[in-house]
Design an enzyme around this catalytic site. Structure first.
Site, PDB file in Angstrom:
ATOM      1  CD  GLU A  80      -2.950  -1.064   0.243  1.00  0.00           C
ATOM      2  OE1 GLU A  80      -3.122   0.005  -0.363  1.00  0.00           O
ATOM      3  OE2 GLU A  80      -3.616  -2.104   0.020  1.00  0.00           O
ATOM      4  NE  ARG A  90     -17.346  -3.210   1.838  1.00  0.00           N
ATOM      5  CZ  ARG A  90     -17.325  -4.523   2.037  1.00  0.00           C
ATOM      6  NH1 ARG A  90     -18.444  -5.216   2.081  1.00  0.00           N
ATOM      7  NH2 ARG A  90     -16.179  -5.167   2.216  1.00  0.00           N
ATOM      8  CB  CYS A 143      -6.377  -3.149   6.390  1.00  0.00           C
ATOM      9  SG  CYS A 143      -6.524  -4.927   6.583  1.00  0.00           S
ATOM     10  CG  HIS A 165      -4.578  -5.200   1.681  1.00  0.00           C
ATOM     11  ND1 HIS A 165      -4.745  -3.830   1.719  1.00  0.00           N
ATOM     12  CD2 HIS A 165      -5.427  -5.702   2.631  1.00  0.00           C
ATOM     13  CE1 HIS A 165      -5.645  -3.516   2.631  1.00  0.00           C
ATOM     14  NE2 HIS A 165      -6.084  -4.634   3.209  1.00  0.00           N
TER      15      HIS A 165
END
Ligand code: PCA
Length: 205
Positions: A80, A90, A143, A165
């Site tokens: 990332e 979510r 994360c 990830h």
């Protein structure tokens, strides 16, 4: 011997397993490029995960911190680029909390860059025929929360760190063993290369 702190997460969202936590456990105690790996699993919970991470950093005094998480929709290993100061879930975390548009750190900067050599990691993996791509977003769930909290913690130190990830073995061409081998290469590259390559990361969006 210097220490690399490697974290992954416990399962979340109804999954039975989380390869990120398994990779951290499998690499715990190994030595890579003369560095001892301390591999630990974090709770998939806002707040608690960061408290655990901070305690591990204090206890292990690492020279490098790499946090791993599962991105089950992705086909590749994705270092990332940037952590952003927002929690926007979510789905509920493992404690049932679902923050919406809350900062990770009140009055913190909008974002922190990874201090891992993300391009060099992608290049090293690609050279071995392993699917890898720089990612421009770690999302806004636990994360990114841990990634932002990590970089905030490391901001005034010489400790380097970042987030990678990994894909799901059940939803990609990777086996768990292949993910472990890939993360070994990523760690070795991060230890060796302190100043990142400047080349295209292969990201298409
Ligand atoms: N992946 C989630 C949280 C824990 C994990 O392994 C994420 O991408 O936010």
């Amino acid at each position: 011997m210097k220490t690399v702190l490697l974290t992954g997460f416990e399962p979340f969202g109804g999954d039975d397993s989380n390869p990120s936590g398994e990779i951290a456990r499998l690499l715990d105690g190994t030595v890579i490029a003369n560095h001892r790996i301390t591999g630990l699993e974090l709770a998939c919970e806002f707040g608690k995960s960061l408290r655990q991470l901070r305690a591990h950093i204090t206890r292990t005094e690492p020279s490098l911190v790499i946090c791993l998480g599962l991105a089950s929709g992705r086909p590749a290993i994705t270092p990332e680029r940037v952590a952003i100061n927002i929690d926007d879930a979510r789905i509920p975390d493992n404690a049932g909390r679902q923050p919406v548009d809350k900062p990770v750190v009140r009055n913190g900067p909008a974002a922190y860059w990874s201090t891992l050599p993300i391009k060099a990691i992608v290049a090293a993996l690609s050279e071995q025929g392993i699917a890898a791509q720089v990612s421009q977003t770690a999302g806004t769930f636990v994360c990114n929360h841990v990634f932002y909290g990590l970089m905030h913690e490391l901001a005034d130190t010489s400790i380097r760190g970042g987030f990678i990830h990994v894909p799901a073995p059940w939803n990609s061409s990777f086996t768990l063993d292949q993910l472990v081998a890939a993360i070994r290469i990523a760690i070795e590259t991060a230890i060796r290369i302190k100043c990142d390559k400047r080349e295209t990361g292969g990201a298409t969006h």
